[in-house]
Design a protein around this motif. Sequence first.
Motif, PDB file in Angstrom:
ATOM      1  N   GLU A 101       0.812  -1.223   0.000  1.00 25.89           N
ATOM      2  CA  GLU A 101       0.000   0.000   0.000  1.00 25.89           C
ATOM      3  C   GLU A 101       0.843   1.270   0.000  1.00 25.89           C
ATOM      4  N   TRP A 270      -3.148   6.330  -3.515  1.00 28.77           N
ATOM      5  CA  TRP A 270      -1.734   6.084  -3.214  1.00 28.77           C
ATOM      6  C   TRP A 270      -0.957   7.386  -3.088  1.00 28.77           C
ATOM      7  N   TRP A 275      -8.129   6.000   1.158  1.00 35.09           N
ATOM      8  CA  TRP A 275      -8.850   4.958   0.430  1.00 35.09           C
ATOM      9  C   TRP A 275     -10.168   5.502  -0.068  1.00 35.09           C
TER      10      TRP A 275
END
Length: 339
Positions: A101, A270, A275
């Motif tokens: 992530e 990112w 999110w």
Amino acid sequence: MAIFRSASGEGGAEVVLAVGNPYGSRTLVVERDEDASVAYLCSPDGTVHGAVWLANHRPAPAVVDLARLNSGLPPLMPRPYTLDPAGRRPLGQLTALWFEEGDGVAIYEDDDLLAVIPGWADMSRGMPGYARDAVGESPFAWALSEALEGLEPRIANARSYWRWRHSEGSWPSFQQFVMGHLDRVLGPAGRYWDASGERLPTVGITERPPHGKRDFAVLSTVGMSCQRMPTVEQWIDKPGAYARIELAVATREDPRDAALLLVWLAQYPWHSVTWLGHGHTAKWYHEPATFPLGPQYSGVLMTADAPHMPDMSGFAFGGEAVRWLWLTPVTHDALEAHR
């Protein structure tokens, strides 16, 4: 009292490692002076999001050395909280392994796991990272040995993921995998655009013209689900069902306008370390008059399993189901109502 300061290299400390994550959103900075070493997880503007003590290089004090902290030097771990109260030699060769992530990092000394700063580390809440030489829980580090059961699978996944991602043919094979799924659920492809430029994550946009009884075009991202989104686990108990997404938008107008919405959001999780999920909204980043689908709108609402839209389910990657989130343009008032 400042427990950790900004990683700036001032106060007599030297930077011995500075390495960014693959998405350009976090940098690991390791500093040391003659007495101690510390690692910081920073954003591009220098804000420290996580930090962890790594080692003392002289005998440990009985209590926290406030003078060192207030002068901005790496903290010395007090004697009760270190496995090596006598101190140890300067650290060896340091390397970083980023989580898939991009929001957490494992630090190795030679081939030995030295420390982990996970995405949920938060200095403002007294949650530092985990260190090999730490004992128990202190403001500077928590014991790595007590967290390995949860961290080792993440680290192993990160190692295998980046090995695969950097291998020849990984992206074309993934791209073909997604496109094949979309062929089945949406029909033949039209145009394709790159939405990533020179930065990771690699993401494209595929256009699916009207097909069969569907009288509108559908545009979808291709590549967001190739890596898990950051921070999901901080909000969701079972993040595996929510960590991988693609975005879609339906239109009867010029598909190139709708594609701009996907270009806007394709790399957002990112690069902003966040999110996207069902019910989330995003405010258009520019003047409202420039909104691609009309100046009456100010942003988008994201919806999973949108009614009257094609069923996009049935695709998985990394052992996790991928969710398609449909973008619906919304007005300023609607955006405010969802906040």
